[in-house]
Motif scaffolding. Structure first.
Motif, PDB file in Angstrom:
ATOM      1  N   CYS A 114      32.542  37.222  37.067  1.00  0.00           N
ATOM      2  CA  CYS A 114      33.839  36.549  36.923  1.00  0.00           C
ATOM      3  C   CYS A 114      34.517  36.945  38.137  1.00  0.00           C
ATOM      4  O   CYS A 114      34.815  38.234  38.512  1.00  0.00           O
ATOM      5  CB  CYS A 114      34.738  36.805  35.621  1.00  0.00           C
ATOM      6  SG  CYS A 114      33.977  36.518  33.991  1.00  0.00           S
ATOM      7  N   GLU A 165      40.931  31.765  37.996  1.00  0.00           N
ATOM      8  CA  GLU A 165      39.437  32.097  37.808  1.00  0.00           C
ATOM      9  C   GLU A 165      38.664  31.116  38.477  1.00  0.00           C
ATOM     10  O   GLU A 165      38.628  30.077  38.253  1.00  0.00           O
ATOM     11  CB  GLU A 165      38.770  32.439  36.610  1.00  0.00           C
ATOM     12  CG  GLU A 165      37.523  33.038  36.216  1.00  0.00           C
ATOM     13  CD  GLU A 165      36.992  33.200  35.100  1.00  0.00           C
ATOM     14  OE1 GLU A 165      36.103  34.077  34.613  1.00  0.00           O
ATOM     15  OE2 GLU A 165      37.699  32.394  33.924  1.00  0.00           O
ATOM     16  N   PRO A 205      35.441  27.690  34.596  1.00  0.00           N
ATOM     17  CA  PRO A 205      35.874  29.024  34.139  1.00  0.00           C
ATOM     18  C   PRO A 205      36.609  29.187  32.908  1.00  0.00           C
ATOM     19  O   PRO A 205      37.520  28.343  32.587  1.00  0.00           O
ATOM     20  CB  PRO A 205      36.618  29.676  35.185  1.00  0.00           C
ATOM     21  CG  PRO A 205      36.218  28.798  36.374  1.00  0.00           C
ATOM     22  CD  PRO A 205      35.809  27.283  35.588  1.00  0.00           C
ATOM     23  N   CYS A 246      32.669  32.142  36.706  1.00  0.00           N
ATOM     24  CA  CYS A 246      32.697  32.791  35.295  1.00  0.00           C
ATOM     25  C   CYS A 246      31.426  32.910  34.798  1.00  0.00           C
ATOM     26  O   CYS A 246      30.603  32.058  35.171  1.00  0.00           O
ATOM     27  CB  CYS A 246      33.697  31.930  34.389  1.00  0.00           C
ATOM     28  SG  CYS A 246      33.918  32.526  32.999  1.00  0.00           S
ATOM     29  N   THR A 249      43.502  35.282  32.773  1.00  0.00           N
ATOM     30  CA  THR A 249      44.378  34.878  33.876  1.00  0.00           C
ATOM     31  C   THR A 249      45.784  35.082  33.456  1.00  0.00           C
ATOM     32  O   THR A 249      46.587  35.392  34.534  1.00  0.00           O
ATOM     33  CB  THR A 249      44.280  33.386  34.059  1.00  0.00           C
ATOM     34  OG1 THR A 249      44.176  32.723  33.075  1.00  0.00           O
ATOM     35  CG2 THR A 249      42.680  33.139  34.577  1.00  0.00           C
ATOM     36  N   PHE A 296      38.390  36.347  39.896  1.00  0.00           N
ATOM     37  CA  PHE A 296      39.694  35.888  39.799  1.00  0.00           C
ATOM     38  C   PHE A 296      40.585  36.145  40.940  1.00  0.00           C
ATOM     39  O   PHE A 296      40.258  37.092  41.868  1.00  0.00           O
ATOM     40  CB  PHE A 296      40.405  36.681  38.852  1.00  0.00           C
ATOM     41  CG  PHE A 296      39.962  37.038  37.488  1.00  0.00           C
ATOM     42  CD1 PHE A 296      40.167  35.812  36.334  1.00  0.00           C
ATOM     43  CD2 PHE A 296      38.808  37.706  37.132  1.00  0.00           C
ATOM     44  CE1 PHE A 296      39.487  35.863  35.223  1.00  0.00           C
ATOM     45  CE2 PHE A 296      38.310  37.788  35.726  1.00  0.00           C
ATOM     46  CZ  PHE A 296      38.648  36.840  35.074  1.00  0.00           C
TER      47      PHE A 296
END
Length: 186
Positions: free
Chosen positions: A155, A144, A119, A147, A125, A157
């Protein structure tokens, strides 16, 4: 009608997506794994300004402070705010009580053509760690795990305390899938 975000008054600048992607790619190419830490640190440094801009944006619309947002409205308002800034859409959720998730199918830092092995939204982040840590009133860690820069459809997180994220990271390092690693926290 609500006003657009005044970037200059909020200590921010406009930056094209192409410039952001090129900057990140260049840092990764020239600095390897050190680029991740550099981008995370830069994101973290900007988190307080971003949170203050969000606070002012909410107040200007009569919604109160970030902390006073009903959970059902927070996701909608955060998506509108980040979208207005050009970052992309957000879908907020959770794995149990310990880990929050943020998904985006169009996050600006991701570059689907880069074909990264890991990622790559490192700036994000850092931004999210500071931004959501301020909202929570305590430090948070962000990782993450999916991605678009790796070819994923979104993506994703994960956000939690440093202790929880360390557990997830260690479990993933031992070969566990991230969802199983998160489930092992509960």
């Amino acid at each position: 009608m609500a006003q657009s975000i005044d970037l200059q008054a909020n200590g921010m600048v406009g930056l094209t997506r192409e410039a952001l992607v090129a900057l990140c790619a260049s840092l990764l190419r020239e600095n390897g794994s050190q680029a991740a830490a550099q981008l995370q640190n830069a994101g973290y440094a900007g988190g307080s300004t971003l949170f203050e801009a969000f606070s002012q944006w909410l107040m200007a619309r009569g919604h109160g402070t970030p902390e006073s947002q009903p959970a059902t409205m927070f996701a909608q308002r955060a998506t509108e705010f980040f979208g207005e800034l050009g970052w992309g859409s957000l879908e907020l959720g959770a794995y149990g009580d310990s880990v929050a998730i943020i998904d985006s199918v169009n996050w600006a830092e991701a570059d689907a053509s880069s074909a990264l092995e890991f990622p790559g939204c490192y700036l994000t982040t850092g931004l999210f760690a500071d931004f959501f840590g301020r909202l929570a009133g305590s430090p948070l860690a962000v990782m993450e795990v999916e991605c678009r820069s790796m070819g994923a459809e979104r993506c994703r997180f994960l956000i939690a305390s440093a202790e929880v994220m360390q557990h997830v990271y260690d479990a993933m390092g031992a070969g566990m899938a991230y969802d199983a690693a998160v489930a092992s926290v509960e």
